[in-house]
Design a protein around this motif. Structure first.
Motif, PDB file in Angstrom:
ATOM      1  N   ASN A   1       0.832  -1.227   0.000  1.00 12.12           N
ATOM      2  CA  ASN A   1       0.000   0.000   0.000  1.00 12.12           C
ATOM      3  C   ASN A   1       0.861   1.269   0.000  1.00 12.12           C
ATOM      4  O   ASN A   1       0.410   2.332   0.417  1.00 12.12           O
ATOM      5  CB  ASN A   1      -0.975  -0.007   1.177  1.00 12.12           C
ATOM      6  CG  ASN A   1      -0.247  -0.161   2.498  1.00 12.12           C
ATOM      7  OD1 ASN A   1       0.962  -0.439   2.516  1.00 12.12           O
ATOM      8  ND2 ASN A   1      -0.930   0.038   3.589  1.00 12.12           N
TER       9      ASN A   1
ATOM     10  N   ASN B   1       2.662   3.247   1.526  1.00  7.05           N
ATOM     11  CA  ASN B   1       3.082   3.958   2.740  1.00  7.05           C
ATOM     12  C   ASN B   1       3.846   5.240   2.450  1.00  7.05           C
ATOM     13  O   ASN B   1       4.875   5.511   3.071  1.00  7.05           O
ATOM     14  CB  ASN B   1       3.929   3.046   3.637  1.00  7.05           C
ATOM     15  CG  ASN B   1       3.114   1.949   4.272  1.00  7.05           C
ATOM     16  OD1 ASN B   1       1.921   2.110   4.479  1.00  7.05           O
ATOM     17  ND2 ASN B   1       3.733   0.825   4.550  1.00  7.05           N
ATOM     18  N   LEU B   2       3.338   6.036   1.529  1.00  4.97           N
ATOM     19  CA  LEU B   2       3.921   7.369   1.341  1.00  4.97           C
ATOM     20  C   LEU B   2       3.606   8.206   2.573  1.00  4.97           C
ATOM     21  O   LEU B   2       2.698   7.892   3.328  1.00  4.97           O
ATOM     22  CB  LEU B   2       3.342   8.019   0.088  1.00  4.97           C
ATOM     23  CG  LEU B   2       3.639   7.276  -1.217  1.00  4.97           C
ATOM     24  CD1 LEU B   2       2.963   7.967  -2.389  1.00  4.97           C
ATOM     25  CD2 LEU B   2       5.139   7.166  -1.451  1.00  4.97           C
ATOM     26  N   PHE B   3       4.365   9.296   2.761  1.00  5.86           N
ATOM     27  CA  PHE B   3       4.096  10.189   3.883  1.00  5.86           C
ATOM     28  C   PHE B   3       3.040  11.193   3.433  1.00  5.86           C
ATOM     29  O   PHE B   3       3.336  12.068   2.608  1.00  5.86           O
ATOM     30  CB  PHE B   3       5.386  10.885   4.329  1.00  5.86           C
ATOM     31  CG  PHE B   3       6.484   9.923   4.722  1.00  5.86           C
ATOM     32  CD1 PHE B   3       6.206   8.828   5.533  1.00  5.86           C
ATOM     33  CD2 PHE B   3       7.789  10.122   4.276  1.00  5.86           C
ATOM     34  CE1 PHE B   3       7.223   7.941   5.892  1.00  5.86           C
ATOM     35  CE2 PHE B   3       8.804   9.243   4.634  1.00  5.86           C
ATOM     36  CZ  PHE B   3       8.516   8.147   5.439  1.00  5.86           C
ATOM     37  N   PRO B   4       1.813  11.098   3.960  1.00  6.74           N
ATOM     38  CA  PRO B   4       0.702  11.876   3.392  1.00  6.74           C
ATOM     39  C   PRO B   4       0.840  13.380   3.588  1.00  6.74           C
ATOM     40  O   PRO B   4       0.284  14.150   2.809  1.00  6.74           O
ATOM     41  CB  PRO B   4      -0.533  11.345   4.139  1.00  6.74           C
ATOM     42  CG  PRO B   4      -0.001  10.784   5.405  1.00  6.74           C
ATOM     43  CD  PRO B   4       1.362  10.245   5.069  1.00  6.74           C
ATOM     44  N   HIS B   5       1.588  13.788   4.623  1.00  6.83           N
ATOM     45  CA  HIS B   5       1.684  15.218   4.933  1.00  6.83           C
ATOM     46  C   HIS B   5       2.829  15.894   4.184  1.00  6.83           C
ATOM     47  O   HIS B   5       3.048  17.083   4.346  1.00  6.83           O
ATOM     48  CB  HIS B   5       1.858  15.410   6.439  1.00  6.83           C
ATOM     49  CG  HIS B   5       3.096  14.747   6.986  1.00  6.83           C
ATOM     50  ND1 HIS B   5       3.349  13.399   6.843  1.00  6.83           N
ATOM     51  CD2 HIS B   5       4.147  15.249   7.666  1.00  6.83           C
ATOM     52  CE1 HIS B   5       4.504  13.117   7.423  1.00  6.83           C
ATOM     53  NE2 HIS B   5       5.004  14.215   7.923  1.00  6.83           N
ATOM     54  N   MET B   6       3.564  15.120   3.403  1.00  3.25           N
ATOM     55  CA  MET B   6       4.679  15.693   2.651  1.00  3.25           C
ATOM     56  C   MET B   6       4.374  15.621   1.165  1.00  3.25           C
ATOM     57  O   MET B   6       3.781  14.642   0.697  1.00  3.25           O
ATOM     58  CB  MET B   6       5.956  14.891   2.916  1.00  3.25           C
ATOM     59  CG  MET B   6       6.437  14.976   4.331  1.00  3.25           C
ATOM     60  SD  MET B   6       7.965  14.040   4.501  1.00  3.25           S
ATOM     61  CE  MET B   6       8.417  14.491   6.174  1.00  3.25           C
TER      62      MET B   6
ATOM     63  N   GLU C   1      13.372  13.212   2.034  1.00  6.99           N
ATOM     64  CA  GLU C   1      13.436  13.076   3.489  1.00  6.99           C
ATOM     65  C   GLU C   1      14.582  12.164   3.963  1.00  6.99           C
ATOM     66  O   GLU C   1      15.413  12.572   4.773  1.00  6.99           O
ATOM     67  CB  GLU C   1      12.088  12.548   4.012  1.00  6.99           C
ATOM     68  CG  GLU C   1      11.952  12.507   5.518  1.00  6.99           C
ATOM     69  CD  GLU C   1      12.002  13.886   6.173  1.00  6.99           C
ATOM     70  OE1 GLU C   1      11.757  14.885   5.472  1.00  6.99           O
ATOM     71  OE2 GLU C   1      12.304  13.949   7.368  1.00  6.99           O
ATOM     72  N   ALA C   2      14.627  10.939   3.426  1.00  6.50           N
ATOM     73  CA  ALA C   2      15.632   9.984   3.909  1.00  6.50           C
ATOM     74  C   ALA C   2      17.060  10.385   3.536  1.00  6.50           C
ATOM     75  O   ALA C   2      17.931  10.444   4.399  1.00  6.50           O
ATOM     76  CB  ALA C   2      15.308   8.576   3.438  1.00  6.50           C
TER      77      ALA C   2
ATOM     78  N   TYR D   1       0.523  16.346  -3.402  1.00  9.88           N
ATOM     79  CA  TYR D   1       0.513  15.490  -2.220  1.00  9.88           C
ATOM     80  C   TYR D   1       0.028  14.105  -2.626  1.00  9.88           C
ATOM     81  O   TYR D   1      -0.719  13.968  -3.601  1.00  9.88           O
ATOM     82  CB  TYR D   1      -0.366  16.105  -1.126  1.00  9.88           C
ATOM     83  CG  TYR D   1       0.339  17.264  -0.489  1.00  9.88           C
ATOM     84  CD1 TYR D   1       1.157  17.071   0.612  1.00  9.88           C
ATOM     85  CD2 TYR D   1       0.260  18.541  -1.046  1.00  9.88           C
ATOM     86  CE1 TYR D   1       1.865  18.120   1.170  1.00  9.88           C
ATOM     87  CE2 TYR D   1       0.962  19.605  -0.496  1.00  9.88           C
ATOM     88  CZ  TYR D   1       1.767  19.383   0.610  1.00  9.88           C
ATOM     89  OH  TYR D   1       2.485  20.416   1.155  1.00  9.88           O
TER      90      TYR D   1
ATOM     91  N   PHE E   1      -2.301  12.126  -1.792  1.00 13.10           N
ATOM     92  CA  PHE E   1      -3.735  11.886  -2.014  1.00 13.10           C
ATOM     93  C   PHE E   1      -4.211  12.428  -3.359  1.00 13.10           C
ATOM     94  O   PHE E   1      -5.285  12.066  -3.829  1.00 13.10           O
ATOM     95  CB  PHE E   1      -4.563  12.469  -0.860  1.00 13.10           C
ATOM     96  CG  PHE E   1      -4.820  13.958  -0.943  1.00 13.10           C
ATOM     97  CD1 PHE E   1      -5.984  14.444  -1.522  1.00 13.10           C
ATOM     98  CD2 PHE E   1      -3.898  14.868  -0.442  1.00 13.10           C
ATOM     99  CE1 PHE E   1      -6.234  15.810  -1.586  1.00 13.10           C
ATOM    100  CE2 PHE E   1      -4.130  16.233  -0.512  1.00 13.10           C
ATOM    101  CZ  PHE E   1      -5.295  16.705  -1.088  1.00 13.10           C
TER     102      PHE E   1
ATOM    103  N   ARG F   1      11.097   6.955  -4.222  1.00 12.99           N
ATOM    104  CA  ARG F   1      11.554   7.210  -2.856  1.00 12.99           C
ATOM    105  C   ARG F   1      12.578   6.153  -2.436  1.00 12.99           C
ATOM    106  O   ARG F   1      13.609   6.476  -1.843  1.00 12.99           O
ATOM    107  CB  ARG F   1      10.363   7.222  -1.900  1.00 12.99           C
ATOM    108  CG  ARG F   1      10.730   7.584  -0.478  1.00 12.99           C
ATOM    109  CD  ARG F   1       9.513   7.699   0.411  1.00 12.99           C
ATOM    110  NE  ARG F   1       8.881   6.404   0.656  1.00 12.99           N
ATOM    111  CZ  ARG F   1       7.872   6.212   1.504  1.00 12.99           C
ATOM    112  NH1 ARG F   1       7.369   7.241   2.159  1.00 12.99           N
ATOM    113  NH2 ARG F   1       7.358   5.009   1.689  1.00 12.99           N
TER     114      ARG F   1
END
Ligand SMILES: Nc1ncnc2c1ncn2[C@@H]1O[C@H](COP(=O)(O)OP(=O)(O)O)[C@@H](O)[C@H]1O
Ligand SMILES: [Mg+2]
Lengths: 218, 229
Positions: free
Chosen positions: B95, B97-102, B110-111, B143, B145, B159
């Motif tokens: 699924n 698992n992206l970071f939804p707020h970024m 990020e990493a 984003y 979504f 990513r």
């Protein structure tokens, strides 16, 4: 008559406003960050840590704030070994911070639990540290989720500040009571009621602003 | 050889998921892991990516041991070595698992920024390059979504690729995709393999596995069988 009432009430209310808003602001500023730490301790894998924080939260949520204020001011200095005579101001801040930290911690705990475990796993696989994951990945999402509940508590806090009367502190409600006693009038309570409503209206606006700031994603 | 798994076993309580399995993966090779639901495919991927700890056996990635047999005990790498090994093996979750707020750019950066792999400018241009090659140009500020499932999956791939892994694992990459996006993902996977990344794909999609795999590993009753394509 009414002008006399107001002439006495306004300066007293302004003094009282300092107490009301002071207790409100200090409680929020200290409790909110502290609550995040307490929530993490409560969720710790260490049984003792989570048991101790769980007991603390139970006591704070299970007894009236009024009783907690009284205990810290009138009772705590009698406790053997650790007892200490706190000043009235100290007692007020300690009681409010301890009480609200417990409520906020439970809200944060729920918020942290609601975040998909996949967010932790993705962070782990990408090599992010635990602390970085919490601060940058988990916490921002938690804050979005808990904002409505935090908002409720913030509004309750405004009204709870009136409990400081029990230690003889003069907040805005105390001002109303004094003036009411002098003139045998009820109107001071109405005026102060309006002051509460104004404060809450302003806070509601601010809380809405913050909530909508987090609406940029779903 | 970029990944070597030897005599790996894993149980959850009394439930033995797999026992004593061994296989290896070479540079740029595409290996599909097949099997019915519940045969332990996801668990195997999670052991490889250190989301689960194995009970026995060894996993060697790019000449570093994630875990190895140490007189009948399993011994995992120390913390800083683990960090290095984790960067060598990426995972695209089922699924995503992206970071939804970024936004997409932040998800990618990020990493590597945290790991201080390179300068911010170089990391950014690497991200732009990856987005371009995965047909995600212009999505930098979106984003998660706001993207379709296929686009989100490609972001998840980008990513993972930001850390230049030697091995990239996919858990059921075709499960959420329509036929057209399915064609796109197989093209991307072949491209990544041509760049030298070893690919491990867990799937129960036989047609997809037959089309893409150099080798197929089938999991059944805790054992594996390997066939060359
Ligand atoms: N965290 C877990 N705790 C206990 N049992 C698990 C856990 N994860 C998976 N299992 C069990 O391990 C077996 C393999 O699961 P999984 O690896 O998800 O299979 P697959 O991906 O092939 O469908 C199943 O029997 C499942 O119930
Ligand atoms: Mg699975």
């Amino acid at each position: 008559m009414e002008t006399k009432v107001l002439r006495m009430l306004v300066p007293m209310a302004l003094e009282g406003l300092k107490v009301t808003l002071g207790v409100f602001a200090i409680t929020l500023i200290v409790s909110l960050p502290l609550a995040i730490v307490v929530a993490k301790l409560r969720m710790s894998n260490n049984k003792i840590t989570s048991k101790i924080t769980g007991t603390y939260i139970y006591i704070m949520r299970g007894t009236p704030l009024l009783l907690q204020l009284m205990f810290i001011f009138f009772g705590f200095y009698r406790v053997p070994y650790i007892g200490y005579p706190f000043s009235r101001e100290q007692a007020i801040i300690i009681a409010f911070v301890l009480n609200y930290t417990a409520y906020f911690a439970e809200i944060f705990r729920g918020g942290i639990n609601s975040i998909d475990v996949g967010q932790h796993e993705a962070s782990l696989v990408l090599g992010l540290s635990k602390i970085h994951t919490f601060m940058k990945i988990i916490l921002p999402q938690v804050i979005k989720n808990v904002m409505p509940s935090i908002g409720n508590e913030v509004i309750t806090l405004v009204k709870d500040t009136s409990l400081v009367y029990i230690l003889g502190s003069s907040d805005i409600l105390k001002a109303a009571r004094s003036v009411s006693n002098v003139y045998a009038a009820f109107s001071p309570y109405i005026y102060i009621g309006i002051v509460y409503l104004v404060i809450v209206a302003v806070l509601t606006k601010i809380l809405d602003k913050i909530e909508s700031k987090y609406n940029y994603y779903r | 050889m970029v990944l070597l798994v030897e005599n790996l076993s894993k149980s959850f309580g009394n439930n033995e998921v797999f026992h004593d399995i061994s296989f290896s993966v070479n540079i740029g090779e595409i290996v599909c892991i097949r099997g019915k639901s519940g045969e332990g495919k996801t668990t195997l991927l999670r052991c490889l990516t250190s989301l689960e700890t194995a009970d026995k056996g060894s996993i060697k990635i790019n000449n570093m041991y994630l875990c190895k047999e140490d007189n009948n005990n399993i011994k995992y790498a120390q913390k800083n070595e683990l960090q290095a090994i984790r960067q060598e093996i990426g995972l695209v979750f089922q699924n995503f698992n992206l970071f939804p707020h970024m936004n997409i750019m932040e998800n990618l950066m990020e990493a590597p920024l945290f790991l201080k792999n390179d300068t911010r400018e170089n990391i950014k241009s690497r991200a732009e390059e990856l987005l371009k090659s995965l047909e995600l140009e212009g999505k930098e500020d979106s984003y998660p979504f706001q993207l379709s499932g296929g686009q989100q999956q490609r972001v998840a791939i980008a990513r993972a690729c930001m850390l230049n892994p030697s091995v990239l694992c996919f858990d059921e990459p075709t499960s959420a995709l329509d036929d057209q996006t399915r064609g796109q993902i197989s093209k991307i996977i072949k491209y990544l393999s041509s760049e030298g990344i070893a690919i491990i794909i867990v799937t129960h999609d036989n047609a997809f596995a037959d089309e893409i795999a150099h080798r197929i590993i089938t999991m059944k009753d805790g054992k594996i069988t390997i066939e060359e394509q």
